[in-house]
Design a protein around this motif. Structure first.
Motif, PDB file in Angstrom:
ATOM      1  N   MET A  37      23.935  51.893  51.140  1.00  0.00           N
ATOM      2  CA  MET A  37      23.168  50.889  50.412  1.00  0.00           C
ATOM      3  C   MET A  37      23.600  49.485  50.810  1.00  0.00           C
ATOM      4  SD  MET A  37      21.038  52.683  48.794  1.00  0.00           S
ATOM      5  CE  MET A  37      20.278  51.313  47.899  1.00  0.00           C
ATOM      6  N   GLU A  38      24.897  49.303  51.002  1.00  0.00           N
ATOM      7  CA  GLU A  38      25.410  47.992  51.426  1.00  0.00           C
ATOM      8  C   GLU A  38      24.847  47.623  52.792  1.00  0.00           C
ATOM      9  OE1 GLU A  38      29.697  45.880  52.575  1.00  0.00           O
ATOM     10  OE2 GLU A  38      29.668  47.734  51.400  1.00  0.00           O
ATOM     11  N   ALA A  39      24.828  48.582  53.701  1.00  0.00           N
ATOM     12  CA  ALA A  39      24.312  48.321  55.046  1.00  0.00           C
ATOM     13  C   ALA A  39      22.817  48.001  55.019  1.00  0.00           C
ATOM     14  CB  ALA A  39      24.581  49.526  55.938  1.00  0.00           C
ATOM     15  N   CYS A  40      22.082  48.680  54.164  1.00  0.00           N
ATOM     16  CA  CYS A  40      20.630  48.453  54.081  1.00  0.00           C
ATOM     17  C   CYS A  40      20.303  47.090  53.478  1.00  0.00           C
ATOM     18  CB  CYS A  40      19.982  49.555  53.246  1.00  0.00           C
ATOM     19  SG  CYS A  40      19.938  51.177  54.048  1.00  0.00           S
ATOM     20  N   ARG A  41      21.123  46.635  52.547  1.00  0.00           N
ATOM     21  CA  ARG A  41      20.834  45.396  51.822  1.00  0.00           C
ATOM     22  C   ARG A  41      21.436  44.152  52.466  1.00  0.00           C
ATOM     23  NH1 ARG A  41      22.276  48.007  45.885  1.00  0.00           N
ATOM     24  NH2 ARG A  41      20.341  49.220  45.635  1.00  0.00           N
ATOM     25  N   ALA A  42      22.322  44.330  53.415  1.00  0.00           N
ATOM     26  CA  ALA A  42      22.993  43.187  54.035  1.00  0.00           C
ATOM     27  C   ALA A  42      21.985  42.316  54.780  1.00  0.00           C
ATOM     28  CB  ALA A  42      24.080  43.669  54.991  1.00  0.00           C
ATOM     29  N   PRO A  43      22.002  41.001  54.544  1.00  0.00           N
ATOM     30  CA  PRO A  43      21.069  40.111  55.239  1.00  0.00           C
ATOM     31  C   PRO A  43      21.511  39.850  56.674  1.00  0.00           C
ATOM     32  CG  PRO A  43      22.543  38.832  53.848  1.00  0.00           C
ATOM     33  CD  PRO A  43      22.864  40.280  53.589  1.00  0.00           C
ATOM     34  N   TRP A  56      20.198  48.924  63.028  1.00  0.00           N
ATOM     35  CA  TRP A  56      19.698  48.154  61.880  1.00  0.00           C
ATOM     36  C   TRP A  56      18.200  48.337  61.680  1.00  0.00           C
ATOM     37  CZ3 TRP A  56      23.763  47.284  59.318  1.00  0.00           C
ATOM     38  CH2 TRP A  56      24.956  46.863  59.923  1.00  0.00           C
ATOM     39  N   PHE A  57      17.443  48.369  62.780  1.00  0.00           N
ATOM     40  CA  PHE A  57      15.997  48.546  62.661  1.00  0.00           C
ATOM     41  C   PHE A  57      15.671  49.908  62.062  1.00  0.00           C
ATOM     42  CE2 PHE A  57      11.821  49.843  64.227  1.00  0.00           C
ATOM     43  CZ  PHE A  57      11.049  48.732  63.912  1.00  0.00           C
ATOM     44  N   PHE A  58      16.412  50.924  62.513  1.00  0.00           N
ATOM     45  CA  PHE A  58      16.214  52.276  61.994  1.00  0.00           C
ATOM     46  C   PHE A  58      16.507  52.321  60.494  1.00  0.00           C
ATOM     47  CE2 PHE A  58      18.044  56.495  60.982  1.00  0.00           C
ATOM     48  CZ  PHE A  58      16.983  57.319  61.347  1.00  0.00           C
ATOM     49  N   ASP A 113      27.802  38.169  60.050  1.00  0.00           N
ATOM     50  CA  ASP A 113      28.315  37.105  59.183  1.00  0.00           C
ATOM     51  C   ASP A 113      28.393  37.525  57.723  1.00  0.00           C
ATOM     52  OD1 ASP A 113      28.473  35.518  61.408  1.00  0.00           O
ATOM     53  OD2 ASP A 113      26.548  34.524  61.071  1.00  0.00           O
ATOM     54  N   PHE A 114      27.906  38.713  57.414  1.00  0.00           N
ATOM     55  CA  PHE A 114      27.906  39.185  56.027  1.00  0.00           C
ATOM     56  C   PHE A 114      29.336  39.545  55.597  1.00  0.00           C
ATOM     57  CE2 PHE A 114      27.344  42.762  52.952  1.00  0.00           C
ATOM     58  CZ  PHE A 114      26.757  42.024  51.934  1.00  0.00           C
ATOM     59  N   ALA A 115      29.632  39.351  54.310  1.00  0.00           N
ATOM     60  CA  ALA A 115      30.970  39.671  53.779  1.00  0.00           C
ATOM     61  C   ALA A 115      31.042  41.162  53.464  1.00  0.00           C
ATOM     62  CB  ALA A 115      31.250  38.844  52.524  1.00  0.00           C
ATOM     63  N   TRP A 116      31.305  41.972  54.488  1.00  0.00           N
ATOM     64  CA  TRP A 116      31.337  43.426  54.335  1.00  0.00           C
ATOM     65  C   TRP A 116      32.541  43.866  53.510  1.00  0.00           C
ATOM     66  CZ3 TRP A 116      27.154  46.010  55.918  1.00  0.00           C
ATOM     67  CH2 TRP A 116      26.325  45.390  56.863  1.00  0.00           C
ATOM     68  N   SER A 117      32.349  44.909  52.726  1.00  0.00           N
ATOM     69  CA  SER A 117      33.459  45.461  51.946  1.00  0.00           C
ATOM     70  C   SER A 117      34.535  46.021  52.859  1.00  0.00           C
ATOM     71  CB  SER A 117      32.962  46.550  50.986  1.00  0.00           C
ATOM     72  OG  SER A 117      32.350  47.614  51.711  1.00  0.00           O
ATOM     73  N   HIS A 118      34.121  46.499  54.049  1.00  0.00           N
ATOM     74  CA  HIS A 118      35.068  46.982  55.054  1.00  0.00           C
ATOM     75  C   HIS A 118      34.342  47.023  56.400  1.00  0.00           C
ATOM     76  CE1 HIS A 118      37.774  49.641  57.294  1.00  0.00           C
ATOM     77  NE2 HIS A 118      38.690  49.324  56.406  1.00  0.00           N
ATOM     78  N   PRO A 119      35.053  46.713  57.501  1.00  0.00           N
ATOM     79  CA  PRO A 119      34.403  46.754  58.814  1.00  0.00           C
ATOM     80  C   PRO A 119      33.745  48.090  59.135  1.00  0.00           C
ATOM     81  CG  PRO A 119      36.533  45.667  58.981  1.00  0.00           C
ATOM     82  CD  PRO A 119      36.440  46.207  57.582  1.00  0.00           C
ATOM     83  N   ALA A 120      34.264  49.202  58.573  1.00  0.00           N
ATOM     84  CA  ALA A 120      33.675  50.515  58.855  1.00  0.00           C
ATOM     85  C   ALA A 120      32.213  50.576  58.424  1.00  0.00           C
ATOM     86  CB  ALA A 120      34.474  51.610  58.155  1.00  0.00           C
TER      87      ALA A 120
END
Length: 219
Positions: A124-130, A152-154, A135-142
């Protein structure tokens, strides 16, 4: 569950251990690491302390305990010692009966042990990241790398029932790399300089140089 039932359950597991310890071709299976063996020894001591009577009935002699530990090492070989210990501690908290290896295996959670989001939360985090994603503040690089590997397109254009399994597989591969001690870090873009030097065209350089000479001659 009485003591006879407990002993029968453990005995059935141990009877399967000898066949589980070799591949169909007779080749030796993956050997447990020192870390994994130490974790399993600690788990058995943890169980001995918390389930004293049940533990002694389940493992009445040294040979039985050795066989049990071999079985545990065989079934838990995909997890680090830290993950195995955390799973065993959770099992103790949640069960009044001596946990078996399958109950511990079901609680092995790499993401939880390393403080990462669950696979679905990461999805969900990956889908919602702008964008831009980096440059997004990811919870973890993984989470970022799993999203990038999935594409990302997929992720943005595929229904969750199809996209999530692909992301989950990539995420689990990265979790395994973390277990192996690999450090996942995002590349940091270099900071832009306060001033940027731009070369002038040669004709303009000549004109400025000539103007400078003329200014010097006047003085």
């Amino acid at each position: 569950m009485d003591s006879k039932q407990l002993l029968n359950r453990v005995t059935q597991q141990l009877q399967q251990a000898s066949s589980a310890l070799k591949t169909p071709t007779g080749e030796a299976v993956k050997e447990a690491t020192i870390e994994q063996k130490e974790a399993i020894n600690q788990i058995f001591e943890l169980f001995r302390f918390n389930y004293h009577n049940q533990f002694l009935k389940a493992f009445p002699d040294h040979d039985t305990m050795v066989m049990a530990k071999r079985l545990w090492a065989r079934l838990l070989c995909d997890y680090s010692g830290a993950v195995i210990m955390r799973a065993a501690e959770r099992a103790v908290k949640e069960s009044s009966w001596l946990p078996n290896v399958h109950e511990v295996l079901a609680r092995c959670d790499v993401a939880d042990t390393f403080g990462l989001p669950s696979a679905h939360a990461a999805y969900m985090e990956a889908c919602r990241a702008p964008s831009p994603k980096k440059d997004f503040a990811w919870s973890h690089p993984a989470v970022y790398f799993a999203g990038r590997a999935t594409d990302w397109f997929f992720l943005a254009n595929t229904p969750e029932q199809q996209a999530f399994p692909v992301f989950q597989r990539n995420y689990e591969i990265l979790l395994q790399r973390l277990q192996n001690g690999e450090n996942l870090e995002l590349d940091i873009a270099p900071a832009l300089p306060e001033t940027v030097a731009v070369s002038l065209p040669r004709d303009e350089q000549r004109q400025r140089l000539q103007a400078l000479k003329q200014l010097i001659e006047r003085h």
